[in-house]
Write a protein that holds these residues in place. Structure first.
Motif, PDB file in Angstrom:
ATOM      1  N   UNK A   1       1.162  -1.380  -0.206  1.00 35.08           N
ATOM      2  CA  UNK A   1      -0.270  -0.192  -0.057  1.00 35.08           C
ATOM      3  C   UNK A   1       1.327   1.455   0.141  1.00 35.08           C
ATOM      4  N   UNK A   2       2.218   1.126   1.066  1.00 37.49           N
ATOM      5  CA  UNK A   2       3.032   2.358   1.105  1.00 37.49           C
ATOM      6  C   UNK A   2       3.301   2.621  -0.560  1.00 37.49           C
ATOM      7  N   UNK A   3       4.437   0.917  -0.775  1.00 40.44           N
ATOM      8  CA  UNK A   3       4.580   1.910  -2.174  1.00 40.44           C
ATOM      9  C   UNK A   3       3.784   2.092  -2.761  1.00 40.44           C
ATOM     10  N   UNK A   4       2.438   2.026  -3.391  1.00 40.23           N
ATOM     11  CA  UNK A   4       1.432   2.330  -4.513  1.00 40.23           C
ATOM     12  C   UNK A   4       1.613   3.758  -4.327  1.00 40.23           C
ATOM     13  N   UNK A   5       1.106   4.034  -3.057  1.00 36.68           N
ATOM     14  CA  UNK A   5       1.522   5.631  -3.056  1.00 36.68           C
ATOM     15  C   UNK A   5       2.305   6.507  -3.147  1.00 36.68           C
ATOM     16  N   UNK A   6       3.523   5.759  -2.672  1.00 41.53           N
ATOM     17  CA  UNK A   6       4.690   6.470  -2.917  1.00 41.53           C
ATOM     18  C   UNK A   6       5.114   6.427  -4.523  1.00 41.53           C
ATOM     19  N   UNK A   7       4.628   5.700  -5.295  1.00 41.56           N
ATOM     20  CA  UNK A   7       4.173   5.731  -7.026  1.00 41.56           C
ATOM     21  C   UNK A   7       3.640   6.820  -7.285  1.00 41.56           C
ATOM     22  N   UNK A   8       2.760   6.559  -7.220  1.00 39.79           N
ATOM     23  CA  UNK A   8       1.390   7.475  -7.337  1.00 39.79           C
ATOM     24  C   UNK A   8       2.131   9.235  -7.068  1.00 39.79           C
ATOM     25  N   UNK A   9       2.227   9.343  -5.724  1.00 40.78           N
ATOM     26  CA  UNK A   9       3.079  10.506  -5.561  1.00 40.78           C
ATOM     27  C   UNK A   9       4.479  11.067  -6.085  1.00 40.78           C
ATOM     28  N   UNK A  10       5.504   9.731  -7.478  1.00 42.14           N
ATOM     29  CA  UNK A  10       6.092  10.646  -8.292  1.00 42.14           C
ATOM     30  C   UNK A  10       5.477  10.787  -9.195  1.00 42.14           C
ATOM     31  N   UNK A  11       4.851   9.760  -9.762  1.00 46.85           N
ATOM     32  CA  UNK A  11       3.818  10.632 -10.841  1.00 46.85           C
ATOM     33  C   UNK A  11       3.574  12.181 -10.552  1.00 46.85           C
ATOM     34  N   UNK A  12       2.872  12.289  -9.368  1.00 47.80           N
ATOM     35  CA  UNK A  12       2.795  13.694  -9.161  1.00 47.80           C
ATOM     36  C   UNK A  12       3.228  14.499  -9.785  1.00 47.80           C
ATOM     37  N   UNK A  13       4.907  14.128  -9.801  1.00 50.66           N
ATOM     38  CA  UNK A  13       6.368  15.279 -10.045  1.00 50.66           C
ATOM     39  C   UNK A  13       6.284  15.721 -11.633  1.00 50.66           C
ATOM     40  N   UNK A  14       5.133  14.742 -12.887  1.00 53.52           N
ATOM     41  CA  UNK A  14       5.216  15.219 -13.999  1.00 53.52           C
ATOM     42  C   UNK A  14       4.392  17.075 -13.503  1.00 53.52           C
ATOM     43  N   UNK A  15       3.651  17.121 -12.669  1.00 48.91           N
ATOM     44  CA  UNK A  15       2.540  18.445 -12.262  1.00 48.91           C
ATOM     45  C   UNK A  15       3.906  19.873 -12.578  1.00 48.91           C
ATOM     46  N   UNK A  16       5.200  19.455 -11.805  1.00 53.37           N
ATOM     47  CA  UNK A  16       5.807  20.686 -11.357  1.00 53.37           C
ATOM     48  C   UNK A  16       7.314  20.063 -11.879  1.00 53.37           C
ATOM     49  N   UNK A  17       7.327  19.682 -13.136  1.00 57.19           N
ATOM     50  CA  UNK A  17       8.510  18.778 -14.396  1.00 57.19           C
ATOM     51  C   UNK A  17       8.899  20.642 -15.036  1.00 57.19           C
ATOM     52  N   UNK A  18       7.893  21.006 -15.011  1.00 62.07           N
ATOM     53  CA  UNK A  18       8.659  22.335 -15.870  1.00 62.07           C
ATOM     54  C   UNK A  18       9.042  23.475 -15.651  1.00 62.07           C
TER      55      UNK A  18
END
Length: 195
Positions: free
Chosen positions: A151-168
């Motif tokens: 469960x924690x790994x899944x949540x962390x994976x989604x947090x990594x995906x959110x980095x795309x929002x800040x990628x610029x």
């Protein structure tokens, strides 16, 4: 006539409502939600402030219209999970879809960077819905009969995906392909570590 458009008019192939939303997103993401006035939005669109109020009753309503595509993408994704059997390949597809959504909404990410507290407060009544969808996505990504670590790994994976929002902001020279590749590899590495 003063050169301003009537409510509902089409501006450069777009409806007035769409033009207002596009201008608001640009101004909110560059100046910040708090520092952008509705007068500025109306002026940039080329309409009166009264015309803007015809389409959006308040600044908060306009903000919700700007961020709604993110919520809609998440709603669609979580609804599709009901018919999707879990597998590593399916998890990769779900994470890829999440990354595509985040990349498509990077300007909204900039808005959160500029004015996260104000934006969070303004969308507050949708926060619980967003969190419920996030939890559903986490549970699915963790896999069937997942333990706390999964469960924690899944949540962390989604947090990594959110980095795309800040990628610029984080890597302005990185193209979308690089951002997607790096973040997908990182998210999958956290979700399914090799031991």
């Amino acid at each position: 006539m003063t050169g301003r458009q009537a409510p509902g008019a089409v501006i450069a192939g777009r409806s007035t409502k769409d033009a207002i939303r596009e201008v608001a997103l640009r101004l909110f993401s560059t100046k910040g939600f708090e520092l952008t006035s509705l007068r500025e939005v109306a002026d940039e669109v080329g309409i009166t402030k009264a015309s803007l109020y015809y389409h959006y009753a308040s600044k908060q309503d306009l903000l919700l219209a700007v961020v709604d595509p993110v919520f809609e993408d998440l709603r669609e994704m979580t609804a599709d999970l009901d018919d999707l059997q879990y597998s590593r390949d399916a998890a990769r597809e779900v994470l890829t879809r999440q990354l595509h959504s985040m990349l498509a909404h990077r300007a909204i990410g900039q808005m959160f960077v500029k004015d996260g507290v104000a934006v969070g407060h303004a969308i507050g009544n949708r926060y619980e819905d967003m969190m419920a969808m996030h939890r559903k996505l986490c549970r699915w990504l963790a896999g069937p009969d997942a333990d706390s670590e999964a469960q924690l790994r899944a949540s962390a994976a989604l947090e990594i995906a959110k980095v795309a929002l800040l990628s610029q902001d984080l890597a302005p020279d990185a193209d979308e392909e690089l951002v997607e590749r790096v973040l997908l590899d990182s998210a999958l590495g956290v979700l399914n570590p090799t031991r």
